[in-house]
Design a protein around this motif. Structure first.
Motif, mmCIF file in Angstrom:
data_model
loop_
_atom_site.group_PDB
_atom_site.id
_atom_site.type_symbol
_atom_site.label_atom_id
_atom_site.label_comp_id
_atom_site.label_asym_id
_atom_site.label_seq_id
_atom_site.Cartn_x
_atom_site.Cartn_y
_atom_site.Cartn_z
ATOM 1 N N THR A 391 -30.129 -23.302 23.696
ATOM 2 C CA THR A 391 -31.301 -25.382 24.038
ATOM 3 C C THR A 391 -32.181 -24.883 24.799
ATOM 4 N N GLY A 392 -33.061 -25.602 25.298
ATOM 5 C CA GLY A 392 -34.537 -25.853 25.113
ATOM 6 C C GLY A 392 -35.383 -24.579 24.686
ATOM 7 N N TRP A 393 -35.978 -24.273 25.971
ATOM 8 C CA TRP A 393 -36.937 -23.042 25.926
ATOM 9 C C TRP A 393 -36.199 -22.172 25.807
ATOM 10 N N GLN A 394 -36.228 -20.575 25.117
ATOM 11 C CA GLN A 394 -35.472 -19.410 25.773
ATOM 12 C C GLN A 394 -36.448 -18.714 24.660
ATOM 13 N N ASN A 395 -36.314 -17.357 25.095
ATOM 14 C CA ASN A 395 -36.553 -15.852 24.973
ATOM 15 C C ASN A 395 -35.771 -15.649 24.386
ATOM 16 N N VAL A 396 -36.285 -14.430 22.765
ATOM 17 C CA VAL A 396 -35.059 -13.839 22.273
ATOM 18 C C VAL A 396 -35.544 -12.509 22.006
ATOM 19 N N ASN A 397 -35.042 -11.582 22.358
ATOM 20 C CA ASN A 397 -36.005 -10.230 22.135
ATOM 21 C C ASN A 397 -37.499 -10.388 22.215
ATOM 22 N N SER A 398 -38.169 -11.127 23.733
ATOM 23 C CA SER A 398 -38.922 -11.477 24.578
ATOM 24 C C SER A 398 -40.043 -11.387 22.934
ATOM 25 N N VAL A 399 -39.488 -12.651 21.681
ATOM 26 C CA VAL A 399 -40.272 -13.663 21.702
ATOM 27 C C VAL A 399 -39.647 -14.807 21.439
ATOM 28 N N PRO A 400 -40.466 -16.249 21.948
ATOM 29 C CA PRO A 400 -40.594 -17.480 22.568
ATOM 30 C C PRO A 400 -40.065 -18.396 21.550
ATOM 31 N N TYR A 401 -38.942 -18.935 21.272
ATOM 32 C CA TYR A 401 -38.495 -20.727 20.854
ATOM 33 C C TYR A 401 -38.429 -21.646 20.816
ATOM 34 N N TYR A 402 -37.747 -22.686 20.571
ATOM 35 C CA TYR A 402 -37.682 -23.766 21.241
ATOM 36 C C TYR A 402 -36.205 -23.931 20.415
ATOM 37 N N PHE A 403 -34.988 -24.834 20.780
ATOM 38 C CA PHE A 403 -33.972 -25.457 20.030
ATOM 39 C C PHE A 403 -33.804 -26.740 20.726
ATOM 40 N N GLU A 404 -33.566 -27.840 20.093
ATOM 41 C CA GLU A 404 -32.903 -28.744 20.146
ATOM 42 C C GLU A 404 -32.232 -29.377 22.171
ATOM 43 N N PRO A 405 -32.939 -29.478 23.239
ATOM 44 C CA PRO A 405 -31.942 -29.568 23.733
ATOM 45 C C PRO A 405 -30.907 -30.769 23.848
ATOM 46 N N GLU A 406 -31.113 -31.698 23.411
ATOM 47 C CA GLU A 406 -29.835 -32.894 23.718
ATOM 48 C C GLU A 406 -29.980 -33.156 21.927
ATOM 49 N N GLY A 407 -28.325 -34.380 21.713
ATOM 50 C CA GLY A 407 -28.326 -34.479 20.578
ATOM 51 C C GLY A 407 -26.603 -34.240 20.711
ATOM 52 N N ASP A 408 -26.402 -35.133 19.313
ATOM 53 C CA ASP A 408 -24.844 -34.457 19.443
ATOM 54 C C ASP A 408 -24.369 -33.469 18.604
ATOM 55 N N LYS A 409 -23.291 -32.745 18.416
ATOM 56 C CA LYS A 409 -23.177 -31.995 17.454
ATOM 57 C C LYS A 409 -22.958 -31.412 16.704
ATOM 58 N N GLY A 410 -24.173 -30.213 15.858
ATOM 59 C CA GLY A 410 -25.091 -30.625 15.428
ATOM 60 C C GLY A 410 -26.687 -30.451 14.712
ATOM 61 N N VAL A 411 -27.289 -31.392 16.372
ATOM 62 C CA VAL A 411 -28.619 -31.861 16.496
ATOM 63 C C VAL A 411 -28.880 -30.744 17.680
ATOM 64 N N LYS A 412 -27.682 -31.076 18.552
ATOM 65 C CA LYS A 412 -28.426 -30.100 19.812
ATOM 66 C C LYS A 412 -28.268 -28.498 18.964
#
Length: 735
Positions: A391-412
């Protein structure tokens, strides 16, 4: 005398008949025979097998060897390092629902019951301590079973009462070894504890008293009685773990008669572990192992190990065949050990387990698409870390992504794509393809529009869309409030591109572009829409002299541009990106000096031969223009505003003064193709510029202002326009 003999004989016959009636026996034939009386013989009870033949040992298939906790050799259990589980309260001894009580056959009473024997009959203990039963003063039972009173006994061929274990034709019985006459030797039935072991003897029917062996159903429950062994071992009820024909069972270790030895089914807690035993069918009671479905849910039971470990329901993390599963660690029967699927929260982290199909329950890792959305689950790490949703800001294999940090199952946890407002900044994440969700940084083209995203900074700052003036790799750019890059901001290409914006529909107006007050064209950012409206309102007979001044002596500001107003507006819109800044317009003869005095470049006067490059501001007292580019024959394409309006034009050939130059040809070609409204309305407005545009004449002296295109200059040339030909520049501007 004969009469007396007959009466004596009759008395003997009647006495014998009376005894037989009392004992229920048939009078011997000799009693009724004529002649001399004979001795009464002992009644013979035919035995199925003569006592002299020693009862053979029971011979059946050997009992499966089952020591208290033998090692079970099977396929090895998948190696799984489990995450330490929460401390659980030790499970008590198996708690079952109350079972129907099996009432054992009562022990014999203390004294014989039944019909009172005749005088001289009954139980007699001989000098060797053995017992016989006399039904007359000198007759006793022998050779088999006899029911006396309400009990059954067995007498050998010598009439001795048998006690203890008795085997007849492979079937075992037990005759009470102690007690008073009438009690000792009585056959036992039902549940019996003998020598520290528990047995069951058939309670009724033709084989009453027969000891049970093997699998048996009693009172609706199943038991297993040892099918081999010596007297006192064979037939004892099995307790605990039993492995037979590759199947494992558990029979209750303790309890009252009818409880101990009972085969367990369904969910059971044994030695602080939970097991499941098949509840019905041909393999009823069989312990489950491996993956099993119970009540619509899946469980995993350990498939190897010693008794008490093998078959226990798995709890927590399980790795098998490179897949990871999670089985609930706590709960009531049917809850603990249940395999989880779908969205799950474990230890404060969110996971997803496959809901159906092959590998149901397998934990997702890496990038996954679920119900049309994309998520990322950690692909490495130990149990409790691997597979957790990002969730939130994450680096995956040195590439930046953003994942919804809040919400119900399937939204978060949903991965961001496209434009996203996060915090106080705007970001862009790729919408599709291999790099879907990747956050963009630096200069990027999105939908044909260029944007700039911050290249450095902490999470939530890096990647933020920038606005306003920005320097990128030493080149200056300008981005509007919605992030769009304004092409040509302080670049040579931008200057020439801006100069094209009023072209073809802006009429020549005396003083147009000199109105430097608030809202005037001299300091206007962008094109004045009034220009085209005025152009469309005029016919082919338009002449600027009609619109020098109105009836009040005011200039027609805002309707078009004159030569210096056009150059000044083009420069203003290249250097500034909002209205109301310093004007870049002055009189035609002073335009070059104005820019030079501001430090924007160099100024030169006097030309005996042409020496110009793209972007040069060239003029004399009376007119000013900009050079677009040079052609291969030495002629120049220029851009200026002269009666009747803003247009492209070409100079003559410097060498001959001929108007069939390449510059004139290019000017006509592009005006006809891209700005046809102007030549259509003013077909006689010539696009040929004579030698006065190339060098000094008797009446004019040319000046040239040249932009400093270095990094310290007001404008730069990242596109290399300064070294391009007129043909190349026009092609690039209109491609």
């Amino acid at each position: 005398m004969k009469v007396q003999q007959k009466l004596s004989r009759i008395r003997r016959i009647l006495t014998s008949l009376f005894i037989c009636c009392v004992l229920g026996l048939q009078a011997p034939a000799s009693v009724l025979a004529e002649g001399k009386p004979q001795e009464t013989s002992v009644l013979t009870v035919t035995e199925e097998r003569a006592e002299s033949e020693k009862a053979p040992e029971v011979t059946e298939a050997p009992e499966p060897t089952a020591t208290p906790t033998p090692e079970i050799t099977e396929q090895p259990e998948p190696t799984v390092t489990e995450t330490p589980e929460p401390t659980a309260t030790p499970t008590p001894e198996i708690t079952e629902m109350p079972e129907p009580t099996v009432t054992p056959t009562p022990e014999p009473e203390d004294s014989a019951a039944g019909t009172k024997p005749a005088a001289g009959s009954g139980w007699k203990q001989l000098s060797d301590g053995k017992y016989r039963y006399y039904y007359s003063s000198n007759s006793y039972y022998k050779n088999g079973w006899q029911d006396i009173g309400n009990r059954r006994y067995y007498f050998d061929s010598s009439g001795y009462l048998k006690t203890g274990w008795l085997t007849i034709n492979g079937s075992a019985y037990y005759l009470k070894k102690t007690g008073e006459p009438g009690i000792i030797g009585a056959m036992l039935t039902g549940w019996q504890d003998i020598g520290g072991q528990r047995f069951y003897f058939k309670a009724s029917g033709t084989s009453k008293g027969k000891m049970f062996v093997g699998w048996q159903s009693i009172g609706g429950h199943r038991y297993y009685f040892k099918a081999s062994g010596t007297d006192g071992v064979k037939g004892s009820v099995w307790k605990g773990w039993l492995k037979q024909n590759g199947k494992i069972y558990f029979l209750k270790r303790t309890g009252d008669k009818g409880i101990m030895g009972r085969m367990l089914t369904g969910w059971q807690d044994i030695d602080n572990e939970r097991f499941y035993f098949k509840q019905s069918g041909s393999s009823m009671g069989q312990m489950f192992e491996g993956w099993q479905s119970i009540g619509g849910h899946r469980y995993y039971f350990k498939a190897s190990g010693t008794y008490g470990a093998r078959g226990s329901v798995w709890k927590g993390w399980l790795k098998q065949n490179s897949q990871i599963y999670y089985l609930k660690q706590t709960g009531e029967d049917g809850i603990m050990g249940r395999q989880l699927t779908g969205w799950q929260s474990i230890g404060g982290k969110t996971y997803y387990f496959k809901k159906s199909g092959d590998l149901i329950g397998a934990m997702f890792t890496g990038f996954q698409n679920i119900n049309g959305y994309r998520y990322y689950f950690k692909a490495t790490g130990g149990y409790g870390t691997r597979g957790c949703m990002f969730t939130g800001w994450q680096n995956v294999n040195s590439v930046p992504y953003y994942f919804e940090p809040e919400g119900d199952k399937g939204v978060k946890g949903r991965m961001a794509t496209g434009w996203q407002d996060i915090g106080k900044y705007r970001f862009y994440f790729m919408k599709s393809g291999t790099w879907q969700g990747k956050m963009l940084t630096g200069l990027q083209s999105i939908g044909g529009v260029k944007y700039f995203f911050k290249r450095t900074g902490d999470k939530g700052i890096k990647g933020a869309m920038l606005t306003g003036a920005q320097s990128i790799d030493g080149v200056k750019y300008f981005f509007s409030e919605d992030g769009k890059m304004e092409e040509g901001y302080r670049t040579l290409k931008g200057l020439l591109a801006n100069a094209m914006k009023p072209m073809g529909y802006t009429l020549y107006i005396w003083g147009g572009g000199h109105d430097s007050w608030d809202g005037g064209d001299a300091v206007r950012y962008g094109v004045n829409p009034q220009w085209k409206k005025f152009f469309d309102s005029q016919g082919s007979d338009y002449t600027y002299t009609k619109y020098r001044e109105d009836e009040n002596g005011e200039y027609y500001y805002g309707y078009g541009l004159d030569c210096s107003g056009y150059v000044g507006w083009s420069v203003y819109n290249t250097i500034y990106k909002k209205s109301g800044q310093s004007t870049c317009t002055t009189t035609s003869g002073a335009t070059g000096e104005l820019y030079a005095n501001r430090g924007w470049g160099s100024y030169k006067e006097g030309f005996s031969s042409p020496s110009f490059r793209p972007g040069d501001v060239v003029g004399y007292n009376g007119h000013v223009w900009m050079v677009l580019g040079k052609c291969s024959d030495g002629s120049y394409v220029i851009i200026h505003s002269s009666p009747q309006g803003v247009k492209l034009a070409g100079t003559v050939k410097p060498s001959t003064g001929s108007s069939d130059s390449k510059a004139v040809s290019l000017a006509n070609q592009y005006m006809d193709k891209y700005f046809s409204a102007f030549p259509d309305k003013f077909p006689s407005d010539g696009l040929v510029c004579g030698n006065t545009y190339l060098k000094d004449s008797n009446s004019t002296t040319l000046y040239r202002f040249r932009w400093d295109l270095g990094s310290s200059g007001i404008i730069e040339d990242p596109d290399g326009y300064a070294s391009m030909s007129a043909e190349e520049i026009l092609k690039d501007l209109f491609c």
